[in-house]
Design a protein around this motif. Structure first.
Motif, PDB file in Angstrom:
ATOM      1  N   PRO A  43       0.842  -1.193   0.000  1.00 25.63           N
ATOM      2  CA  PRO A  43       0.000   0.000   0.000  1.00 25.63           C
ATOM      3  C   PRO A  43       0.882   1.249   0.000  1.00 25.63           C
ATOM      4  O   PRO A  43       2.054   1.184   0.384  1.00 25.63           O
ATOM      5  CB  PRO A  43      -0.756  -0.109   1.329  1.00 25.63           C
ATOM      6  N   LYS A  44       0.328   2.344  -0.436  1.00 25.13           N
ATOM      7  CA  LYS A  44       1.058   3.604  -0.348  1.00 25.13           C
ATOM      8  C   LYS A  44       0.979   4.047   1.112  1.00 25.13           C
ATOM      9  O   LYS A  44      -0.103   4.104   1.696  1.00 25.13           O
ATOM     10  CB  LYS A  44       0.418   4.656  -1.254  1.00 25.13           C
ATOM     11  N   ASN A  48       0.260  12.560   6.699  1.00 24.89           N
ATOM     12  CA  ASN A  48      -0.598  13.616   6.176  1.00 24.89           C
ATOM     13  C   ASN A  48      -0.781  14.681   7.253  1.00 24.89           C
ATOM     14  O   ASN A  48      -0.965  14.366   8.424  1.00 24.89           O
ATOM     15  CB  ASN A  48      -1.956  13.006   5.789  1.00 24.89           C
ATOM     16  N   ARG A  59      -1.480   7.314   6.976  1.00 29.82           N
ATOM     17  CA  ARG A  59      -2.497   6.542   6.268  1.00 29.82           C
ATOM     18  C   ARG A  59      -1.871   5.554   5.311  1.00 29.82           C
ATOM     19  O   ARG A  59      -0.773   5.764   4.806  1.00 29.82           O
ATOM     20  CB  ARG A  59      -3.486   7.452   5.559  1.00 29.82           C
ATOM     21  N   LYS A  61      -2.879   3.568   1.816  1.00 30.02           N
ATOM     22  CA  LYS A  61      -3.829   3.751   0.718  1.00 30.02           C
ATOM     23  C   LYS A  61      -3.692   2.650  -0.323  1.00 30.02           C
ATOM     24  O   LYS A  61      -2.614   2.100  -0.510  1.00 30.02           O
ATOM     25  CB  LYS A  61      -3.565   5.094   0.023  1.00 30.02           C
ATOM     26  N   ASP A  62      -4.806   2.374  -1.011  1.00 24.19           N
ATOM     27  CA  ASP A  62      -4.716   1.552  -2.207  1.00 24.19           C
ATOM     28  C   ASP A  62      -4.507   2.522  -3.370  1.00 24.19           C
ATOM     29  O   ASP A  62      -4.068   3.652  -3.167  1.00 24.19           O
ATOM     30  CB  ASP A  62      -5.926   0.622  -2.364  1.00 24.19           C
ATOM     31  N   LYS A  64      -6.531   4.338  -5.088  1.00 19.40           N
ATOM     32  CA  LYS A  64      -7.323   5.560  -5.171  1.00 19.40           C
ATOM     33  C   LYS A  64      -7.883   6.106  -3.867  1.00 19.40           C
ATOM     34  O   LYS A  64      -8.441   7.184  -3.838  1.00 19.40           O
ATOM     35  CB  LYS A  64      -8.464   5.357  -6.165  1.00 19.40           C
ATOM     36  N   ARG A  65      -7.750   5.374  -2.770  1.00 25.22           N
ATOM     37  CA  ARG A  65      -8.370   5.852  -1.528  1.00 25.22           C
ATOM     38  C   ARG A  65      -7.603   5.356  -0.313  1.00 25.22           C
ATOM     39  O   ARG A  65      -6.832   4.400  -0.390  1.00 25.22           O
ATOM     40  CB  ARG A  65      -9.813   5.355  -1.453  1.00 25.22           C
ATOM     41  N   ALA A  66      -7.871   5.991   0.805  1.00 29.67           N
ATOM     42  CA  ALA A  66      -7.262   5.552   2.060  1.00 29.67           C
ATOM     43  C   ALA A  66      -7.955   4.288   2.552  1.00 29.67           C
ATOM     44  O   ALA A  66      -9.180   4.201   2.543  1.00 29.67           O
ATOM     45  CB  ALA A  66      -7.369   6.649   3.108  1.00 29.67           C
ATOM     46  N   TYR A  69      -6.592   5.087   8.493  1.00 34.48           N
ATOM     47  CA  TYR A  69      -5.839   6.209   9.052  1.00 34.48           C
ATOM     48  C   TYR A  69      -5.379   5.797  10.442  1.00 34.48           C
ATOM     49  O   TYR A  69      -6.149   5.213  11.209  1.00 34.48           O
ATOM     50  CB  TYR A  69      -6.733   7.446   9.206  1.00 34.48           C
TER      51      TYR A  69
END
Length: 138
Positions: A43-44, A48, A59, A61-62, A64-66, A69
C-alpha cells in the motif's frame, strides 16, 4: 481536544517518534500496518498534515483511496476509517462490536461516506481487522 501529538507541520514524524510517544501501543501500530499489508501488498504509506487543528496522521492507501488512518496520541492511537454505504451495510450486518456500529450509524454522512475513529487496543484488534477486510472488499 483530541488532536495528534505531532503538530509541527515542518517536522514529519518518523518511527523513532512513534516508539517514543506510543509507549506500549507501538507494537499494536505495527501489527495493524502488517494486517493491511497482508491483505493489500505494497500500500502507499504516507504521513498527512491536514492542518494545525488535527496535526499529523498516517495513512495506508490503495490505488485511489485511504484504507485506514492511524492517528497518534500520547501513549495510544486511534484508527480511522471512511465507509461507503455498501460497506456500512456489511458492518451493520456483521458481528462487529455494537459500539462501533453505533458510532458508524451516528456518523455524519459525506460524499465519500461515513467516518469513524476507534481506540486501538488488543481488544479492538479483531474488529479492526474485520473493518480492514470490509474496506478492501468494497
Amino acid at each position: 481536544m483530541d488532536i495528534s501529538i505531532f503538530t509541527d507541520k515542518a517536522v514529519e514524524p518518523n518511527l523513532d517518534d512513534l516508539k517514543n510517544n506510543l509507549d506500549s501501543t507501538f507494537d499494536l501500530w505495527q501489527q495493524i500496518v502488517k494486517i493491511v499489508k497482508e491483505q493489500y501488498p505494497n500500500p502507499k504509506e504516507e504521513w498527512n498534515y491536514p492542518g494545525k487543528k488535527y496535526g499529523w496522521s498516517f495513512r495506508l492507501k490503495d490505488k485511489k483511496r485511504a484504507i485506514i488512518y492511524l492517528l497518534p496520541r500520547q501513549g495510544y492511537f486511534k484508527v480511522g476509517f471512511v465507509f461507503g454505504q455498501k460497506a456500512s451495510d456489511q458492518i451493520m450486518a456483521s458481528d462487529i462490536n455494537s459500539a462501533i456500529k453505533e458510532d458508524l450509524a451516528a456518523a455524519k454522512k459525506y460524499a465519500e461516506g461515513r467516518g469513524i475513529h476507534i481506540l486501538a487496543t488488543k481488544e479492538s484488534l479483531s474488529d479492526i481487522k474485520t473493518l480492514i477486510e470490509i474496506k478492501l472488499a468494497n
